[in-house]
Write a protein that holds these residues in place. Structure first.
Motif, mmCIF file in Angstrom:
data_model
loop_
_atom_site.group_PDB
_atom_site.id
_atom_site.type_symbol
_atom_site.label_atom_id
_atom_site.label_comp_id
_atom_site.label_asym_id
_atom_site.label_seq_id
_atom_site.Cartn_x
_atom_site.Cartn_y
_atom_site.Cartn_z
ATOM 1 N N GLY A 260 0.962 -1.193 -0.126
ATOM 2 C CA GLY A 260 -0.077 -0.033 -0.004
ATOM 3 C C GLY A 260 0.788 1.161 0.045
ATOM 4 N N ALA A 261 2.051 1.101 0.066
ATOM 5 C CA ALA A 261 3.005 2.424 0.219
ATOM 6 C C ALA A 261 3.059 2.862 -1.489
ATOM 7 C CB ALA A 261 4.455 2.043 0.626
ATOM 8 N N GLN A 262 3.368 4.135 -1.461
ATOM 9 C CA GLN A 262 3.218 4.633 -2.623
ATOM 10 C C GLN A 262 4.521 4.254 -3.851
ATOM 11 O OE1 GLN A 262 -0.074 6.949 -2.407
ATOM 12 N NE2 GLN A 262 1.536 6.936 -4.168
ATOM 13 N N SER A 263 4.238 3.551 -4.775
ATOM 14 C CA SER A 263 5.451 3.244 -5.699
ATOM 15 C C SER A 263 5.905 4.528 -6.625
ATOM 16 C CB SER A 263 4.959 1.806 -6.488
ATOM 17 O OG SER A 263 3.731 2.322 -7.099
ATOM 18 N N THR A 264 4.739 5.178 -7.218
ATOM 19 C CA THR A 264 5.029 6.394 -7.680
ATOM 20 C C THR A 264 4.056 7.625 -7.199
ATOM 21 O OG1 THR A 264 3.344 6.016 -9.499
ATOM 22 C CG2 THR A 264 5.675 4.951 -9.652
ATOM 23 N N ALA A 265 4.074 8.681 -7.820
ATOM 24 C CA ALA A 265 3.118 9.658 -7.288
ATOM 25 C C ALA A 265 1.519 9.284 -7.609
ATOM 26 C CB ALA A 265 3.314 10.970 -8.071
ATOM 27 N N GLU A 266 1.299 8.308 -8.555
ATOM 28 C CA GLU A 266 0.197 7.934 -8.966
ATOM 29 C C GLU A 266 -0.199 6.514 -8.578
ATOM 30 O OE1 GLU A 266 -0.401 8.897 -13.055
ATOM 31 O OE2 GLU A 266 -0.259 11.150 -12.645
ATOM 32 N N SER A 267 0.496 5.638 -8.089
ATOM 33 C CA SER A 267 0.296 4.126 -7.920
ATOM 34 C C SER A 267 1.052 3.886 -6.648
ATOM 35 C CB SER A 267 0.861 3.492 -8.785
ATOM 36 O OG SER A 267 2.467 3.793 -8.942
ATOM 37 N N LYS A 268 0.456 2.679 -6.125
ATOM 38 C CA LYS A 268 0.882 2.247 -4.787
ATOM 39 C C LYS A 268 1.014 0.619 -4.909
ATOM 40 C CE LYS A 268 -2.221 5.113 -1.894
ATOM 41 N NZ LYS A 268 -3.284 4.932 -0.920
ATOM 42 N N TYR A 269 1.974 0.035 -4.070
ATOM 43 C CA TYR A 269 2.250 -1.353 -4.326
ATOM 44 C C TYR A 269 1.304 -2.059 -3.825
ATOM 45 C CZ TYR A 269 7.377 0.191 -4.434
ATOM 46 O OH TYR A 269 8.727 0.486 -4.939
ATOM 47 N N ALA A 270 0.993 -3.003 -4.758
ATOM 48 C CA ALA A 270 -0.151 -4.269 -4.362
ATOM 49 C C ALA A 270 0.346 -5.158 -3.211
ATOM 50 C CB ALA A 270 -0.657 -4.859 -5.618
ATOM 51 N N THR A 271 1.519 -5.339 -3.193
ATOM 52 C CA THR A 271 2.135 -6.434 -2.463
ATOM 53 C C THR A 271 3.247 -5.711 -1.893
ATOM 54 O OG1 THR A 271 3.248 -7.475 -4.015
ATOM 55 C CG2 THR A 271 1.152 -8.458 -3.646
ATOM 56 N N GLY A 272 3.595 -6.193 -0.651
ATOM 57 C CA GLY A 272 4.895 -5.599 0.136
ATOM 58 C C GLY A 272 6.026 -6.825 -0.006
ATOM 59 N N LEU A 273 7.202 -6.178 0.282
ATOM 60 C CA LEU A 273 8.408 -7.103 0.544
ATOM 61 C C LEU A 273 8.500 -7.345 2.159
ATOM 62 C CD1 LEU A 273 10.502 -8.582 -0.422
ATOM 63 C CD2 LEU A 273 12.027 -6.630 -0.810
#
Length: 262
Positions: free
Chosen positions: A54-67
């Motif tokens: 759920g963290a921001q991967s870009t300004a417009e998207s979020k990580y669907a899964t974490g690490l």
């Protein structure tokens, strides 16, 4: 990464070593009267979060899964398996078994109450009903000198024929204890358990009532250890130990490669 993998594999070795101790104790007590086998429970150690879901991967998207990276395993505890063992007929009038839930009560040194499924009782020099260690069964039962034909009913009532009397005389009643959480009882060795905060207070009453087991005279409850199952678990544990050991060797080889070539 390799050093972290070595640490994780080490926790696996420690956990499997402790599991093997539990299995070996089960096998060692395969012929112990009233023994209940234990099972080792595993739990993961704390995870390291590299990237949160759920963290921001870009300004417009979020990580669907974490690490998330695990850090190993530990033995969370041991659970006692309270399934009934088989009944073995002995013919001894003072050998007792419980057919169902519950425990016999004995007075241990220091005045504490111990609980046991092992009913291989005997009579002391004073006529008291005691365990093989000499601990008095509770409530106390005294068998008079010269008493014959000792009979113990399914509800724990003890009676015997006294010399000079035609009718059997009642000597008392063996009561049975149950617990809200019997798995929380603490093992003290010598087939004895003691009450803990986790087990809850003992509910003492008549055998055969309120879910308590019936008393069986002239029988003993065998251990509930299944030798075949324990041997299979032992092989599985050994293989898991070997795999973790190989992981340490592989991680060591990776570190060697890095040191020699980079």
């Amino acid at each position: 990464m390799s050093s972290a993998a070595m640490h994780i594999a080490r926790t696996g070795l420690d956990a499997q070593d402790m599991r093997m101790r539990v299995i070996s104790n089960n096998l060692a007590n395969v012929n112990t009267t009233g023994f209940k086998k234990d099972r080792a429970s595993f739990a993961t150690l704390a995870y390291q979060t590299v990237t949160a879901a759920g963290a921001q991967s870009t300004a417009e998207s979020k990580y669907a899964t974490g690490l998330n990276l695990g850090t190993g395993v530990k033995i969370q505890g041991t659970a006692r398996i309270d399934t009934a063992g088989s009944m073995q007929t002995t013919g001894n009038s003072l050998d007792l078994a419980l057919d169902g839930e519950g425990y016999f009560q004995v007075q241990m040194p220091g005045g504490t109450t111990g609980y046991t499924r092992a009913g291989n009782f005997s009579r002391s020099a004073e006529g008291l009903l005691v365990t093989s260690d000499g601990y008095q069964v509770q409530p106390g039962i005294t068998v008079p000198q010269g008493a014959t034909g000792i009979t113990i009913g399914t509800d724990g009532t003890v009676s015997a024929t006294i010399a000079g009397q035609t009718e059997p005389q009642s000597l008392g009643q063996i009561q049975v204890a149950t617990f809200p959480n019997a798995a929380g009882l603490q093992s003290k060795g010598d087939n004895y358990l003691v009450e803990t905060a986790a087990s809850g207070a003992a509910n003492v009453g008549v055998a055969g009532q309120d879910g308590r087991g019936n008393v069986r005279q002239g029988e003993l409850e065998a251990s509930n250890v299944n030798t075949v199952e324990e041997l299979v678990d032992m092989i599985e544990c050994q293989r898991a130990y070997e795999v973790n050991s190989k992981m340490i060797s592989a991680s060591d080889d990776m570190l060697k490669y890095v040191n020699q070539n980079i």
